[in-house]
Write an enzyme that holds these catalytic residues in place. Structure first.
Site, PDB file in Angstrom:
ATOM      1  N   ASP A 157      53.217 -60.507 -16.529  1.00 35.29           N
ATOM      2  CA  ASP A 157      53.376 -59.283 -17.325  1.00 35.29           C
ATOM      3  C   ASP A 157      54.861 -59.058 -17.595  1.00 35.29           C
ATOM      4  OD1 ASP A 157      53.196 -56.734 -18.474  1.00 35.29           O
ATOM      5  OD2 ASP A 157      51.510 -56.184 -17.194  1.00 35.29           O
ATOM      6  N   HIS A 159      56.115 -56.276 -19.323  1.00 37.48           N
ATOM      7  CA  HIS A 159      56.405 -54.883 -19.666  1.00 37.48           C
ATOM      8  C   HIS A 159      57.123 -54.187 -18.513  1.00 37.48           C
ATOM      9  CE1 HIS A 159      52.984 -56.145 -22.161  1.00 37.48           C
ATOM     10  NE2 HIS A 159      53.582 -55.430 -23.088  1.00 37.48           N
ATOM     11  N   SER A 210      47.035 -57.921 -14.894  1.00 36.31           N
ATOM     12  CA  SER A 210      47.980 -57.441 -13.882  1.00 36.31           C
ATOM     13  C   SER A 210      47.259 -56.758 -12.729  1.00 36.31           C
ATOM     14  CB  SER A 210      48.990 -56.474 -14.510  1.00 36.31           C
ATOM     15  OG  SER A 210      49.790 -57.149 -15.453  1.00 36.31           O
TER      16      SER A 210
END
Length: 623
Positions: A157, A159, A210
């Site tokens: 991930d 972000h 995630s």
């Protein structure tokens, strides 16, 4: 800009009387006040324009941190260091006292996230100036803190905006933060926490896979016999999922934190009485698991759900043939995308109400904005004032992006012949067919929808796939600020995310009118566009009607993300993080919907169509 609540009450009353036309002599009274303030040598004016250099050093530092002021802080630090005799004492006393006050005000709702980030920026500058002295004193390791937390965005991930906000808030509350960045494997997170003697581990993630990575961290910690509390957050996490999926993987505390504001109180609770905190959290999670189990309604058998599929009148359907079949790169500038920014999604990132987006509709009129502020209820004015300031700074940042990286955005759409086969969409590409397996609703209702319902099962039809990114130019600006200015880094990142979504909205509009051309005469304003009040849909991977994040790999195969500068992680996250991809479907009755829960029979069927095991599917679609 003077904060609303710092304007003297009598002056504020006079301004509001004039703005809201409360009395016939309001203008004359305002002019009198203005003349009085102009000639006044002391009083309210000096309170607003505080002269920090005349204050005792410690008091000045504390106030400057609360105000987020950096200008002129170095000589005051020098005075404070002279008084305390060491740099570390300056950090432990006036600076930490100031940041503790920031944390308290934030927790009490008297300061808001943009102000907190500015305070953290001032603290960072102060510590940077003191650092050489600290090193010479060799006392850096002796600095006290409220605790140490390792934070990371989990493997796969990319972000990090939420994680970065957490880091700022934790530092403001006196915690030592070790930020490991993004795409961090479970083993590295755990090894770092053990090596650094961390008191807490914070896990963040945005995409569905995630969640499984968080479970993996918890399982590995259990296997290693650790007891460090785990705090989980991010858009993909929830209290229920934490209770049902992650907490059972770990014998100790796994706490869900809905946002950065609640983390300090949870951590303080754990620190003050770990056993009682663990008992309370586990009891609450057991209750959530029971409620979740009771809330699960019976689902329809898959075959029955398929019988309730949406059935268009395909014989009467006039298939719109794209003006440009195949790949089309569409030029979209930052300046053009700004018009499509959804400000309702921007303000909540900063923990401000989405309704403040109405400010963006007030164009170029300070009087109108001031009138809007005066019209807010008393208990909202302080927060509304902060929203005004944030929007002002966002608009300055956008102007810089237009000036420096106006052509950073990249966009591509690929329109191909396609058909539905059961719950799959088959794209007929030049290099061979690309199969996209899809899910179907199984809740009991008149219709059980799948995206494949809106694509012809035979004959000629077309479906699009697209990808948009805010681009490397904006990413480089963000990267440049990450080490020097937390506020600007977060501001540009939050704007970059909005620009990617805005560019996707603008791309869809151009596809409808020009590239596909099935709505050449479409004329809708921005508000209707943001409400999707037009023909066609553009569902994205990981969203309610296309919840399997792995659909992004089929989309990537069709679009060729590298052509627009996008890379994809093994977990389906796109880099740059400010990127959007999905499908485009033109059927006039196509619409957005939520797949929701699926039954074991569909899990088996879908895994078989995907060519993976049910266990492997759990990574993408947690049970």
């Amino acid at each position: 800009m003077i904060p609303y609540d710092e304007i003297p009450a009598d002056v504020r009353q006079t301004i509001e009387d004039a703005l809201l036309c409360r009395r016939p002599d309001a203008t004359e009274r305002l002019l009198e006040v203005a003349e009085h303030l102009k000639n006044e040598k002391a009083g309210a004016v000096k309170v607003v324009e505080e002269d920090y250099s005349s204050l005792p050093a410690d008091e000045a530092l504390s106030r400057m941190l609360v105000k987020g002021r950096m200008e002129g802080i170095e000589p005051i630090l020098e005075r404070s260091m002279s008084e305390h005799g060491s740099a570390i004492a300056v950090i432990e006393q006036p600076l930490m006292e100031g940041m503790n006050r920031v944390g308290t005000l934030f927790g009490d709702g008297k300061m808001f996230l943009p102000q907190v980030v500015k305070s953290a920026r001032a603290m960072k500058q102060a510590v940077a100036w003191l650092q050489p002295f600290i090193e010479r004193e060799q006392l850096q390791s002796g600095r006290k803190s409220a605790g140490k937390i390792v934070i990371a965005t989990v493997k796969g991930d990319v972000h990090d905006i939420g994680k970065n906000i957490v880091g700022v808030v934790m530092r403001c509350n006196g915690y030592e933060v070790i930020d490991m960045g993004v795409m961090v494997p479970a083993e590295e997170i755990i090894d770092t926490a053990v090596r650094e003697h961390a008191d807490y581990i914070g896990l963040s993630g945005l995409i569905t896979p995630s969640l499984e990575e968080m479970c993996n961290v918890a399982r590995l910690m259990n296997e290693r016999g650790l007891s460090i509390p785990i705090l989980v957050g991010g858009a993909t996490a929830s209290a229920v999922h934490t209770a049902v999926k992650i907490a059972p993987c770990y014998d100790h505390i796994v706490a869900y934190t809905r946002d950065a504001a609640v983390m300090p109180s949870i951590m303080q609770e754990i620190a003050s009485d770990p056993a009682e905190a663990e008992r309370r959290i586990k009891a609450e999670q057991e209750s959530q698991r029971s409620a979740y189990a009771e809330s699960q309604k019976p689902l329809l058998p898959l075959e029955e759900a398929r019988r309730r599929a949406f059935m268009p009148d395909w014989e009467a359907y006039d298939t719109p043939v794209p003006s440009a079949i195949g790949a089309t790169d569409v030029e979209i500038t930052v300046e053009e995308a700004i018009e499509y920014i959804n400000w309702r999604a921007f303000f909540p990132v900063w923990q401000l109400e989405a309704s403040f987006a109405e400010l963006a509709e007030i164009h170029g009129c300070d009087h109108c904005r001031a009138q809007w502020l005066a019209g807010q209820k008393q208990d909202r004015r302080k927060k509304a004032s902060e929203a005004m300031q944030l929007l002002k700074e966002a608009q300055v940042a956008l102007a810089r992006l237009v000036r420096d990286v106006n052509n950073s955005i990249r966009a591509r759409v690929v329109l191909l012949p396609a058909n539905s086969v059961g719950d799959n969409i088959i794209f007929h590409a030049e290099g061979g067919d690309v199969v996209l397996p899809l899910l179907r609703q199984q809740k009991d209702g008149e219709e059980c929808l799948s995206l494949s319902d809106f694509v012809k099962p035979c004959g000629t039809d077309y479906v699009g796939a697209f990808a948009v990114t805010a681009g490397r130019g904006i990413e480089e600006i963000i990267s440049g600020y990450q080490q020097t200015d937390d506020f600007k880094a977060l501001l540009y990142q939050s704007l970059s995310d909005r620009l990617a979504e805005a560019a996707a909205e603008l791309l869809h509009a151009r596809v409808r009118r020009e590239v596909w051309g099935y709505a050449p005469d479409e004329r809708i304003d921005r508000q209707r566009a943001l409400r999707a009040q037009y023909r066609g849909i553009r569902p994205a991977a990981g969203y309610p009607s296309l919840p399997d994040q792995s659909a992004i790999f089929a989309i990537e195969k069709i679009v060729g993300f590298a052509n627009v500068g996008i890379a994809v992680t093994p977990n389906g996250a796109m880099s740059p993080a400010s990127s959007v991809s999905g499908l485009m479907i033109a059927h006039p009755e196509s619409r957005y919907f939520m797949i929701g829960a699926i039954a074991p029979d569909q899990r088996r069927d879908y895994a078989a169509r995907r060519g993976i095991t049910e266990e492997e599917l759990s990574k993408w679609l947690p049970k």
